[in-house]
Design a protein around this motif. Structure first.
Motif, PDB file in Angstrom:
ATOM      1  N   TYR A 177       2.182  -8.276 -53.720  1.00 41.61           N
ATOM      2  CA  TYR A 177       2.915  -9.381 -53.502  1.00 41.61           C
ATOM      3  C   TYR A 177       2.910 -10.144 -54.703  1.00 41.61           C
ATOM      4  N   ILE A 250       9.969 -16.950 -46.291  1.00 41.96           N
ATOM      5  CA  ILE A 250      10.083 -15.324 -46.438  1.00 41.96           C
ATOM      6  C   ILE A 250       8.719 -14.522 -46.732  1.00 41.96           C
ATOM      7  N   ASN A 253       6.538 -14.532 -43.654  1.00 43.25           N
ATOM      8  CA  ASN A 253       7.143 -13.498 -42.923  1.00 43.25           C
ATOM      9  C   ASN A 253       6.794 -12.045 -43.294  1.00 43.25           C
ATOM     10  N   GLY A 254       6.806 -11.601 -44.464  1.00 43.89           N
ATOM     11  CA  GLY A 254       6.743 -10.635 -45.118  1.00 43.89           C
ATOM     12  C   GLY A 254       5.307 -10.011 -44.854  1.00 43.89           C
ATOM     13  N   ASN A 257       4.925  -9.144 -41.156  1.00 41.82           N
ATOM     14  CA  ASN A 257       5.296  -7.994 -40.790  1.00 41.82           C
ATOM     15  C   ASN A 257       4.427  -6.843 -41.289  1.00 41.82           C
TER      16      ASN A 257
END
Length: 267
Positions: A177, A250, A253-254, A257
């Motif tokens: 990330y 975002i 949420n990544g 997931n």
């Protein structure tokens, strides 16, 4: 302690280097087990004095600790085709994402399993690893495992195994990330006319400085942001764009997931 690493890829090799660097094991007590025989020559040069074998060659495994470092998607196939029997006192340390202790115990028919989730900075001895253990493993055995894990950076014991999927998503995948964000910043620099190497220098040094400020300041993150983002200034303009684009949501949420995928890997 004799250690065998089943699946000597990047993470398995970084563990091996740390154990040897800090003299936690002797070279002759390290056994690297790989799938591809073409890598034997290179690994023999990189780890002189250590034993290098392919999966097919192993009929008996003389090791106190067996580290399973294969891809989680390959584990069931590997477990079903292992040609050696595990001894009663051998410890298993899994560094596979998502595969739960109960599944490892079942597929290997072996109770002594510790599950850990390291991350790629272990290559530099700057990683962080979350780990947990099966019932029946003694305190002294856990301390021995922790000593090994700490040679790669820092380690944190977790009572609740379910948290390891979150650790996988947060710190296991986490370096990617940061690389992703840094890459975007460098490309923005290039688009503004700053030469690529210079853009990299500005971004990397900014990241390093920001890290040290977080570590050495009594202020929380919101206060540190506020220190940079003066009213009506350039930073505020960037942050407003991030907020308007729901960038924080975002990113969150990544990560969620990634945790979901870790849970799916257990099958």
């Amino acid at each position: 302690m004799k250690i065998a690493i089943l699946g000597a890829g990047n993470m398995g090799l970084s563990f091996s280097k740390s154990f040897l660097k800090y003299e936690l094991i002797r070279r002759q007590d390290l056994h690297l087990i790989i799938r591809n025989p073409s890598k034997i020559s290179k690994l023999s040069e990189e780890f002189p004095g250590s034993k290098i074998s392919t999966f097919e060659e192993i009929k008996e495994l003389d090791a106190d600790l067996i580290i399973i470092a294969v891809k989680p998607q390959d584990f069931q196939n590997v477990a079903e085709n292992i040609s050696f029997s595990l001894k009663e006192n051998q410890m298993i340390l899994s560094i596979m994402a998502g595969i739960k202790i109960q599944k490892i115990q079942k597929l290997l028919n072996h109770p002594l399993v510790v599950r850990a989730m390291p991350n790629s900075p272990t290559l530099l001895g700057m990683g962080i690893t979350g780990y947990t253990s099966a019932d029946g493993i003694s305190f002294s055995q856990i301390i021995n495992i922790e000593r090994l894990l700490n040679s790669t950076g820092r380690s944190v014991y977790l009572e609740d195994e379910d948290l390891l999927d979150g650790v996988t998503a947060l710190s296991g995948s986490g370096p990617a990330y940061f690389y992703y964000i840094i890459d975007a910043m460098i490309k923005a620099g290039i688009e503004m006319g700053i030469e690529e190497n210079l853009s990299k220098l500005f971004v990397k040094q900014t990241m390093l400085g920001a890290y040290h400020l977080i570590n050495n300041s009594d202020k929380n993150l919101e206060e540190l942001i506020s220190d940079v983002a003066s009213k009506g200034g350039t930073t505020e303009a960037a942050l407003k764009t991030f907020e308007d684009s729901h960038f924080k949501e975002i990113l969150k949420n990544g990560i969620l997931n990634a945790e979901k995928r870790a849970k799916e890997l257990n099958g």
